[in-house]
Design an enzyme around this catalytic site. Sequence first.
Site, mmCIF file in Angstrom:
data_model
loop_
_atom_site.group_PDB
_atom_site.id
_atom_site.type_symbol
_atom_site.label_atom_id
_atom_site.label_comp_id
_atom_site.label_asym_id
_atom_site.label_seq_id
_atom_site.Cartn_x
_atom_site.Cartn_y
_atom_site.Cartn_z
ATOM 1 C CG ASP A 272 7.418 8.103 -15.620
ATOM 2 O OD1 ASP A 272 7.204 6.939 -15.247
ATOM 3 O OD2 ASP A 272 7.506 9.066 -14.848
ATOM 4 C CD GLU B 46 -4.754 6.028 -10.480
ATOM 5 O OE1 GLU B 46 -4.981 6.980 -9.716
ATOM 6 O OE2 GLU B 46 -3.761 5.991 -11.236
ATOM 7 C CE LYS C 173 -0.421 5.140 -10.118
ATOM 8 N NZ LYS C 173 -0.024 5.689 -11.436
ATOM 9 C CB THR D 85 -0.478 6.705 -6.654
ATOM 10 O OG1 THR D 85 0.257 7.688 -7.402
ATOM 11 C CG2 THR D 85 -1.969 6.947 -6.833
ATOM 12 C CG PHE E 5 3.862 12.517 -6.652
ATOM 13 C CD1 PHE E 5 3.711 11.153 -6.457
ATOM 14 C CD2 PHE E 5 3.096 13.126 -7.625
ATOM 15 C CE1 PHE E 5 2.828 10.406 -7.225
ATOM 16 C CE2 PHE E 5 2.198 12.387 -8.384
ATOM 17 C CZ PHE E 5 2.070 11.037 -8.189
#
Length: 370
Positions: free
Chosen positions: A69, A141, A177, A201, A223
Site C-alpha cells: 500500500d 471504486e 471496487k 471491499t 479488513f
Amino acid sequence: FPPPSDPFDTTRKRTMSDEPAAKKQKTDDANDGDTATETATDTATDTATATATTTQLDSLKALTTVVADTGDISSIARYKPQDATTNPSLIYKAALMPEYEKIVEEAVTYGKGDVGVIMDKLAVQFGTEITKIVPGYVSTEVDARLSFDTDATVEKARKIIDLYKEAGIDKSRILIKIAATWEGIKAAEILEKEGITCNLTLIFGIAQAIACAEAGGTLISPFVGRIMDWYKSKEGVDGYEPAEDPGVKSVTRIYNYYKKHGHKTIVMGASFRNAGEILELAGCDRLTIAPSLLETLSSASEAATKKLDAEKAKEMDIPKIDMDEKTFRWMMNEDAMATEKLAEGIRNFSKDIVKLEDVVREKIAAGEKN
C-alpha cells in the site's frame, strides 16, 4: 424468520498482562490499507525456503501474494507491482498534489462542467496512468453514495468501463471496487455475468464474504486492523496476541470457509496495524501491506511460517451457509461490529468524494474565469 446459527462464533482471549505484546498492537492509522491507498501486488510462489540472506518479507512472499500500500503513482512505479487499486481518499489526496495537476485538469476539460462526468474521468485518468506501470489489475471504486442502490452501481460501473475503453484499456485489466452491502453484492453479481470483474471491499463479517462468493465476485478485501480497533475499544484492552486478534480470526474464518466449500473468490486481507497480524495470515491468497510494515518485515530475518492452508481447510468441519437476503441481513444485524464498521467506511469514503467534488468545482470556476 429464525436466526441462523453461526458456526464461526469463537471466544477471544484478551491480552492484558503481556505488555510487550500490547505495545506491538498499538493502532497506527497510517498502516490502514484502505484509507488513502493505492495497492500494488508482488506475485508469490507457494512455499517458503529461508536462507541466511532471506528476509521475513521474502519468506512471506513465498507463501502469499504480497500487496504493498502506498500513497501515489510514483511509489507504485518504485515498487513495480503486479496490481494496483485506488479509492476516493487517495484520489482526493492526489488531486491536491502538484505533480498530478495535469491529470485533474484533463478530467475537468473532458467533463465540460459536469461534475459527475469529471469525477468518473478523474478516477479513470489515475487508473489509466497506473496501467502503464502495473501488468495486472487496476481497481477503480464506484461512488460510495451508491452503496445501497444496485441499479445505480451497475450503471456507474458500466460508465467507468466505457471510459477505460475510450482510453484504450480493456475491461480485463479493471476491477470495479464496490462496498459489500447487499445491494453492492447484487450489483457485482450482475457485472460479473457481463464480464466486468469486481473487488468487493469493506468486508467485516462472514455473511458479507459468503454473499460475495456466491455472487461470483472476483476478489474480496476483508479488513483486519479496523476490526481489531473496534474490539480494543469495546473490550477495553491494549491489544491482542496475533493469533487471538479479532481481525486475524475474521480473515482466517473467511479463508477457511472459502477453501472448504470450493469458492474461487480471491481473499485479500487488508488494513493491518502491526507485523504480527500479517505473519499470522501467512498463506492467505493475498495480503495488502503498508510501506512502513513492509520495511519492518524487510528488516527482520526470522522466516514467516504458513498459517493458512487450503488443503487443511478442506478437511475442517465447517457447515455451509446458504446465503439469501434475509439470512444476510439477520447475520449482519447480529454482528454489531460488522454493521458499524461497514457504515463507517461508507461514510468516510463519501466524505472524501464530497471533498473531491469541491476541488473539481473550484477548478471549473477557475477555468470559467480564465
